[in-house]
Design an enzyme around this catalytic site. Sequence first.
Site, PDB file in Angstrom:
ATOM      1  CE  LYS A 197     -42.965 -58.047  -4.558  1.00 54.24           C
ATOM      2  NZ  LYS A 197     -41.572 -57.896  -4.956  1.00 54.24           N
ATOM      3  CD  GLU A 212     -42.723 -59.957 -13.612  1.00 55.76           C
ATOM      4  OE1 GLU A 212     -41.509 -60.079 -13.794  1.00 55.76           O
ATOM      5  OE2 GLU A 212     -43.272 -60.222 -12.527  1.00 55.76           O
ATOM      6  CG  HIS A 227     -63.310 -79.616 -26.382  1.00 54.95           C
ATOM      7  ND1 HIS A 227     -64.350 -80.261 -26.999  1.00 54.95           N
ATOM      8  CD2 HIS A 227     -62.192 -79.983 -27.060  1.00 54.95           C
ATOM      9  CE1 HIS A 227     -63.886 -81.004 -27.996  1.00 54.95           C
ATOM     10  NE2 HIS A 227     -62.573 -80.842 -28.048  1.00 54.95           N
TER      11      HIS A 227
HETATM   12  O1  PA5 Z   1     -38.829 -61.430 -13.409  1.00 56.42           O
HETATM   13  C1  PA5 Z   1     -38.668 -60.972 -12.282  1.00 56.42           C
HETATM   14  O2  PA5 Z   1     -37.730 -60.206 -12.007  1.00 56.42           O
HETATM   15  C2  PA5 Z   1     -39.601 -61.357 -11.164  1.00 56.42           C
HETATM   16  O3  PA5 Z   1     -40.606 -62.188 -11.598  1.00 56.42           O
HETATM   17  C3  PA5 Z   1     -38.834 -62.055 -10.044  1.00 56.42           C
HETATM   18  O4  PA5 Z   1     -38.215 -63.181 -10.564  1.00 56.42           O
HETATM   19  C4  PA5 Z   1     -39.760 -62.440  -8.893  1.00 56.42           C
HETATM   20  O5  PA5 Z   1     -40.454 -61.335  -8.442  1.00 56.42           O
HETATM   21  C5  PA5 Z   1     -38.968 -63.058  -7.751  1.00 56.42           C
HETATM   22  O6  PA5 Z   1     -38.020 -62.152  -7.274  1.00 56.42           O
HETATM   23  P1  PA5 Z   1     -36.811 -62.637  -6.385  1.00 56.42           P
HETATM   24  O7  PA5 Z   1     -35.975 -63.556  -7.186  1.00 56.42           O
HETATM   25  O8  PA5 Z   1     -36.068 -61.374  -6.031  1.00 56.42           O
HETATM   26  O9  PA5 Z   1     -37.389 -63.310  -5.173  1.00 56.42           O
END
Ligand code: PA5
Length: 446
Positions: free
Chosen positions: A422, A287, A308
């Site tokens: 989303k 990310e 494996h």
């Molecule tokens: O690293 C990040 O910001 C994301 O992976 C969030 O943690 C994830 O999308 C969950 O978001 P939230 O805590 O707002 O539900």
Amino acid sequence: MSLVLNDRYMKPFVDEQALLGMQEEISKAHKMLMEGTGEGSDFLGWINLPKNYDKEEFARIKAASAKIQKSCDVFIVIGIGGSYLGSRAVIEFLKSQNYNSLAKDTPEIYFSGCNISAQALNELLAICEGKDICINVISKSGTTTEPAVAFRIFRALLEKKYGKEGARERIFVTTDRARGTLKAFSDEAGYETFVVPDDVGGRFSVLSAVGLLPIAVSGIDIDALMKGAADASEAYTATSDIEKNDCMKYVALRNLMYREGKAMEILVNYESYATMFNEWWKQLYGESEGKDGKGLFPASVIFSTDLHSLGQFIQEGSRSMFETVVSVVNEESKLPVPFDEANVDGLNFLAGVDLNDVNKMAMKGTILAHIDGGTPNILIEIPEKNAYTLGYLLYFFEFACGVSGYVLGVNPFNQPGVEAYKKNMFALLGKPGYEAQKAELEARLK
Ligand code: PA5
């Protein structure tokens, strides 16, 4: 030393001058991060978090974890992405992948709201039957669909089982300090709340209440975890010199690999307790770096299991990858191979040898085989497995990630691409406000 980066297996692949040539870029990126002059500088709270955390909240986390340990058999952590990967990684790394079967004095811990699976939720509901339950819902935004659905289901279960008053004592919420529907709803309902700091993004939040409450419930020493991370922050923020800072050497090596066409980094662990640690690492780097058409693809394996399966590809497939191996030098858990009189399996040459030593030879043999096959290997060693060394390791990867993102030329602290699925999902499900997209998407699916 709490963590050592061994670059001897990189030597055949990395020109010393090229490595030293990275210093200027590394220093610039390190400075940007430390001075908050780069993109995403609103999200740098994690840098000082191990030293500069809210001590009052830390004490409340400990008190809440003790209350949870006393009052339930099953503790459900509801969250997705950065809201659950860190705590799950730490619990499994330090306790076990089989924590729930082995836990004696602490509740079983399950993770929910990290998918949209009816089967997973139904299974967990079945597990909860006849058991005392507490839940910790974790969502910074408070609006993420997966945890919101799971929270709705488990909140209803708790209210049915204990009544609204009783449920209030068993629901713990970790969310934004002031914003969002979850915060407003929790305050109204009277749930105890913990904070995801404004300037800490989900994937950098394991050392905030997000990670610490579930980790404390499992019985892990969160003071030691924080101390390890604090000592790592002292070491890695102090200098950007590649020769003196292993974290910066890691950034230099992985960016050099990327520039030489090795656009996939595989995190390698040799113990299944690190499976979720690998997942945490993949989210952190995926990310943070995968945007603007750039980035190393973060993959992971657990060896020898995956020798494996993916081992064949890593040995002889397209030469597009390098490996970063994490190794615990001294494993606590020992098991010698037994002697067998008949020796039908021919294994008596190993009789009396500890399985850790067998595993270490598998690691050394694999590293040499993979570098012979053209896959460079970075080796990261921690002396032993405990809360302190894991805190150190977590911080090593977080800090490297921040600097590396700037070397790559991206904002490591946003994740705009996560919104795409989303929007489509909401449109297809008929969420109000998405009518135009719904028609367009349905036409494309016909
Ligand atoms: O690293 C990040 O910001 C994301 O992976 C969030 O943690 C994830 O999308 C969950 O978001 P939230 O805590 O707002 O539900």
